[in-house]
Design a protein around this motif. Structure first.
Motif, PDB file in Angstrom:
ATOM      1  N   ILE A  60      11.967  25.050 -19.815  1.00  0.00           N
ATOM      2  CA  ILE A  60      13.240  25.925 -19.818  1.00  0.00           C
ATOM      3  C   ILE A  60      14.335  25.596 -19.064  1.00  0.00           C
ATOM      4  N   LEU A  61      15.522  25.267 -19.513  1.00  0.00           N
ATOM      5  CA  LEU A  61      16.573  24.678 -18.401  1.00  0.00           C
ATOM      6  C   LEU A  61      17.742  25.728 -18.600  1.00  0.00           C
ATOM      7  N   VAL A  62      18.046  26.570 -17.571  1.00  0.00           N
ATOM      8  CA  VAL A  62      19.057  27.386 -17.607  1.00  0.00           C
ATOM      9  C   VAL A  62      20.360  27.239 -16.967  1.00  0.00           C
ATOM     10  N   THR A  63      21.237  26.858 -17.635  1.00  0.00           N
ATOM     11  CA  THR A  63      22.488  26.113 -17.336  1.00  0.00           C
ATOM     12  C   THR A  63      23.649  27.231 -17.717  1.00  0.00           C
ATOM     13  N   GLY A  64      24.934  26.912 -17.368  1.00  0.00           N
ATOM     14  CA  GLY A  64      25.928  27.738 -17.546  1.00  0.00           C
ATOM     15  C   GLY A  64      27.261  27.310 -17.677  1.00  0.00           C
ATOM     16  N   VAL A  65      28.542  27.929 -18.022  1.00  0.00           N
ATOM     17  CA  VAL A  65      29.885  27.178 -17.637  1.00  0.00           C
ATOM     18  C   VAL A  65      30.549  28.462 -16.679  1.00  0.00           C
ATOM     19  N   GLU A  66      29.822  29.349 -16.141  1.00  0.00           N
ATOM     20  CA  GLU A  66      30.636  30.344 -15.419  1.00  0.00           C
ATOM     21  C   GLU A  66      30.670  29.838 -13.872  1.00  0.00           C
ATOM     22  N   ASP A  67      31.930  30.255 -13.288  1.00  0.00           N
ATOM     23  CA  ASP A  67      31.668  30.111 -11.905  1.00  0.00           C
ATOM     24  C   ASP A  67      31.805  31.375 -11.265  1.00  0.00           C
ATOM     25  N   PRO A  68      31.828  31.750  -9.787  1.00  0.00           N
ATOM     26  CA  PRO A  68      31.636  33.197  -9.079  1.00  0.00           C
ATOM     27  C   PRO A  68      32.845  33.919  -9.594  1.00  0.00           C
ATOM     28  N   HIS A  69      33.987  33.313  -9.966  1.00  0.00           N
ATOM     29  CA  HIS A  69      35.122  33.947 -10.412  1.00  0.00           C
ATOM     30  C   HIS A  69      35.467  34.290 -11.803  1.00  0.00           C
ATOM     31  N   SER A  70      34.398  34.229 -12.665  1.00  0.00           N
ATOM     32  CA  SER A  70      34.621  34.434 -13.940  1.00  0.00           C
ATOM     33  C   SER A  70      34.731  35.855 -14.621  1.00  0.00           C
ATOM     34  N   ARG A  71      34.167  36.838 -13.557  1.00  0.00           N
ATOM     35  CA  ARG A  71      34.340  38.236 -14.048  1.00  0.00           C
ATOM     36  C   ARG A  71      33.544  38.700 -15.378  1.00  0.00           C
ATOM     37  N   ALA A  72      32.484  38.019 -15.731  1.00  0.00           N
ATOM     38  CA  ALA A  72      31.990  38.356 -16.954  1.00  0.00           C
ATOM     39  C   ALA A  72      31.616  39.899 -16.948  1.00  0.00           C
ATOM     40  N   HIS A  73      31.820  40.351 -18.286  1.00  0.00           N
ATOM     41  CA  HIS A  73      31.542  41.855 -18.378  1.00  0.00           C
ATOM     42  C   HIS A  73      32.770  42.651 -17.690  1.00  0.00           C
ATOM     43  N   SER A  74      33.700  41.975 -17.313  1.00  0.00           N
ATOM     44  CA  SER A  74      34.832  42.758 -16.391  1.00  0.00           C
ATOM     45  C   SER A  74      36.099  42.540 -17.099  1.00  0.00           C
ATOM     46  N   GLY A 132      25.502  30.576 -14.488  1.00  0.00           N
ATOM     47  CA  GLY A 132      26.558  30.293 -13.924  1.00  0.00           C
ATOM     48  C   GLY A 132      26.488  29.082 -12.748  1.00  0.00           C
ATOM     49  N   ASN A 133      27.194  28.734 -11.779  1.00  0.00           N
ATOM     50  CA  ASN A 133      27.199  27.656 -11.104  1.00  0.00           C
ATOM     51  C   ASN A 133      27.646  28.091  -9.630  1.00  0.00           C
ATOM     52  N   TRP A 134      27.145  27.223  -8.837  1.00  0.00           N
ATOM     53  CA  TRP A 134      27.345  27.742  -7.559  1.00  0.00           C
ATOM     54  C   TRP A 134      28.747  28.000  -7.149  1.00  0.00           C
ATOM     55  N   ASP A 135      29.624  27.246  -7.344  1.00  0.00           N
ATOM     56  CA  ASP A 135      30.848  27.629  -7.451  1.00  0.00           C
ATOM     57  C   ASP A 135      32.000  26.681  -8.629  1.00  0.00           C
ATOM     58  N   SER A 136      33.120  26.642  -8.383  1.00  0.00           N
ATOM     59  CA  SER A 136      33.849  25.917  -9.475  1.00  0.00           C
ATOM     60  C   SER A 136      33.777  24.378  -9.440  1.00  0.00           C
ATOM     61  N   GLN A 137      33.197  24.027  -8.383  1.00  0.00           N
ATOM     62  CA  GLN A 137      33.161  22.499  -7.993  1.00  0.00           C
ATOM     63  C   GLN A 137      31.627  22.033  -8.251  1.00  0.00           C
ATOM     64  N   THR A 138      30.649  22.977  -7.976  1.00  0.00           N
ATOM     65  CA  THR A 138      29.310  22.629  -7.735  1.00  0.00           C
ATOM     66  C   THR A 138      28.455  23.249  -8.715  1.00  0.00           C
ATOM     67  N   PRO A 139      27.811  22.277  -9.359  1.00  0.00           N
ATOM     68  CA  PRO A 139      26.789  22.794 -10.610  1.00  0.00           C
ATOM     69  C   PRO A 139      25.454  23.827 -10.103  1.00  0.00           C
ATOM     70  N   GLY A 140      25.082  24.615 -10.885  1.00  0.00           N
ATOM     71  CA  GLY A 140      23.955  25.247 -10.587  1.00  0.00           C
ATOM     72  C   GLY A 140      22.922  25.178 -11.591  1.00  0.00           C
ATOM     73  N   LEU A 141      21.641  24.937 -11.442  1.00  0.00           N
ATOM     74  CA  LEU A 141      20.575  24.927 -12.049  1.00  0.00           C
ATOM     75  C   LEU A 141      19.836  26.362 -11.945  1.00  0.00           C
ATOM     76  N   THR A 142      19.826  27.243 -12.757  1.00  0.00           N
ATOM     77  CA  THR A 142      19.130  28.405 -12.429  1.00  0.00           C
ATOM     78  C   THR A 142      17.737  28.409 -12.561  1.00  0.00           C
ATOM     79  N   VAL A 143      16.785  28.912 -11.483  1.00  0.00           N
ATOM     80  CA  VAL A 143      15.413  28.581 -11.556  1.00  0.00           C
ATOM     81  C   VAL A 143      14.769  30.106 -11.284  1.00  0.00           C
ATOM     82  N   SER A 144      15.669  30.827 -11.076  1.00  0.00           N
ATOM     83  CA  SER A 144      14.770  32.332 -11.231  1.00  0.00           C
ATOM     84  C   SER A 144      15.829  33.348 -11.545  1.00  0.00           C
ATOM     85  N   LEU A 145      15.387  34.323 -12.193  1.00  0.00           N
ATOM     86  CA  LEU A 145      16.070  35.548 -12.847  1.00  0.00           C
ATOM     87  C   LEU A 145      15.505  36.767 -12.537  1.00  0.00           C
ATOM     88  N   ARG A 146      16.193  37.632 -12.263  1.00  0.00           N
ATOM     89  CA  ARG A 146      15.612  39.188 -11.974  1.00  0.00           C
ATOM     90  C   ARG A 146      15.365  39.729 -13.206  1.00  0.00           C
TER      91      ARG A 146
END
Length: 456
Positions: free
Chosen positions: A411-425, A188-202
């Motif tokens: 490894i570059l972890v990117t995405g198209v989701e924003d915090p309101h995407s409600r993936a899996h929901s 995902g991304n930080w918000d709908s206007q700000t991109p995010g590069l994921t650098v850690s995953l649980r």
């Protein structure tokens, strides 16, 4: 490049809509032929780009069984003139829709409203698939015969069902998948206007726990108060997993010490849907709880239903425990800590049985590589805003497999989701502007990687 991206977005969204209409779900209780349709549709899109030397739909075996995994698409283009190779990953399978009544529009009928496309898989992860396809189209149109970059497209078909054949697929296709950089478009991304590069995953540890206290059901009036039933024991046992603040209270489950950006409780309430009057749990900064600390959730329970309730002491209760593991700790060690904790705290001598263990390690990105810098720069130029380095509370366990198999790849972890995407929901959706920026980012990254010289 910007013009090629912009003119290609309507076509990409139309193709995304077509993919959303295919209910490709890897759970055995669903129609598995839909996954074949979905893989065929993705393969057709890859072929139509004209960028690849070969496009195949492949299945790998599931280790320890005689079964094959779900169909995956593998498209390859050899690098030319000393240029690097980039592997682009996404998945075409989706989560089950859940209760259709909770959707504001049919889950497999893409619907655009208020700048978002709604539908199961519209964000997770068919938008990732189309971000790759749209970026390749734009780069091919812009560079034409000057495109020397090696490109491999790997679109998996069972990520939502545990990637059961993923490791075998890597073994079967090692040479075709080998790359200098790997883009995993499933975050995902930080918000709908700000991109995010994921650098850690649980990481993740999931298992089934059965608690038994009786060899048969008994009358709750006749024996209640002297005999502990399994539900009572289960409730008391599970309560030991958390402290009074809701933080995990299992000795041996690690916490990662790392700084996090500012993030308010108000934002948490908005993004998570936290009800008024319900308090957040845990301690420390909110993002440290989500990114760097363990979490334990009970995601399923087998017990007498409300409709079938009777005055009976239940002999056994079964729950599914899903834990998120702090980056840096192995999922195996975290599971061992949970099993030891539960055995040590079993109330009234209850009998515990553990089964269906599923483990996946977390991930920490080495941010020193040139491809990471190139990705950040592409994000800034495409979005017009500098990216944020993200931790993600969710897990993508197969990334650990990629790191093990291809230790030299960035490894570059990117995405198209924003915090309101409600993936899996219910009401999963894609923010259309975020999609446009994500395509622009990847097109710029591919173009700039085409200028990198890895050999003389």
């Amino acid at each position: 490049m910007a013009e090629a991206v912009a003119t290609g977005i309507p076509r990409a969204l139309a193709d995304l809509g077509d993919l959303v209409r295919i209910p490709g779900i890897a759970w055995p209780s669903f129609d598995q032929t839909q996954l074949e349709r979905s893989a065929a549709a993705v393969a057709r899109l890859a072929e139509e780009t004209g960028a690849f030397d070969e496009v195949c739909v492949l299945r790998a075996g599931i280790p320890g069984t005689d079964e094959k995994g779900q169909p995956a698409v593998l498209a390859t283009r050899a690098a030319r003139n000393g240029k690097p190779t980039i592997l682009l990953y996404a998945h075409h399978d989706v989560q089950p829709p859940g209760d259709d009544a909770l959707w504001e529009s049919p889950p497999f009928e893409p619907t655009v409203r208020d700048g978002r496309m709604y539908g199961r898989g519209a964000a997770d992860d068919k938008a990732g698939v189309m971000a790759h396809i749209a970026a390749i189209r734009a780069v091919g149109e812009t560079l034409a015969d000057d495109l020397d970059l090696g490109i491999t497209l790997f679109i998996e078909g069972e990520e939502e069902y545990g990637s059961r054949s993923f490791g075998q697929f890597l073994d079967d296709n090692t040479d075709a998948l080998r790359a200098d950089a790997i883009v995993v478009a499933d975050s995902g991304n930080w918000d709908s206007q700000t991109p995010g590069l994921t650098v850690s995953l649980r990481g993740a540890a999931r298992f089934t726990l059965t608690v038994r206290t009786l060899d048969h059901a008994s009358h709750s009036g006749m024996f209640g108060g002297a005999v502990p039933d399994s539900m009572m024991a289960t409730i008391r046992l599970l309560d030991t997993l958390w402290d009074e603040n809701g933080s995990v209270a299992v000795e041996g489950m690690a916490v990662r010490d790392a700084e996090t950006p500012a993030y308010t409780e108000e934002t948490l309430r908005s993004e998570a849907g936290l009800l008024d009057g319900v308090s957040p749990i845990g301690d420390g900064s909110i993002l440290s709880r989500i990114w760097n600390k363990p979490a334990i959730t009970i995601i399923g329970i087998d017990a007498t239903s409300v409709d079938a309730a009777s005055n009976t002491l239940s002999p056994s209760t079964t729950v599914v425990v899903s834990a998120r593991v702090a980056p840096g700790q192995s999922a195996e060690d975290a599971y061992a800590a949970m099993e030891a904790h539960l055995r040590a705290n079993a109330p009234f001598g209850a009998e515990l049985t553990f089964s269906d263990l599923d483990l996946g390690n977390g991930f920490l990105v080495d941010t020193a590589g040139w491809a990471v810098g190139a990705t950040r720069a592409a994000m800034k130029d495409a979005y017009g805003v500098a990216p944020v380095d993200l931790g993600v509370g969710g897990s993508i366990p197969f990334i650990a497999d990629l790191v093990e198999k291809f230790p030299g790849a960035q490894i570059l972890v990117t995405g198209v989701e924003d915090p309101h995407s409600r993936a899996h929901s219910p009401n999963e959706s894609l923010h259309l502007d975020t999609f446009r920026h994500a395509v622009g980012t990847e097109a710029l990254l591919l173009t700039r990687m085409n200028e990198v010289e890895l050999s003389s």
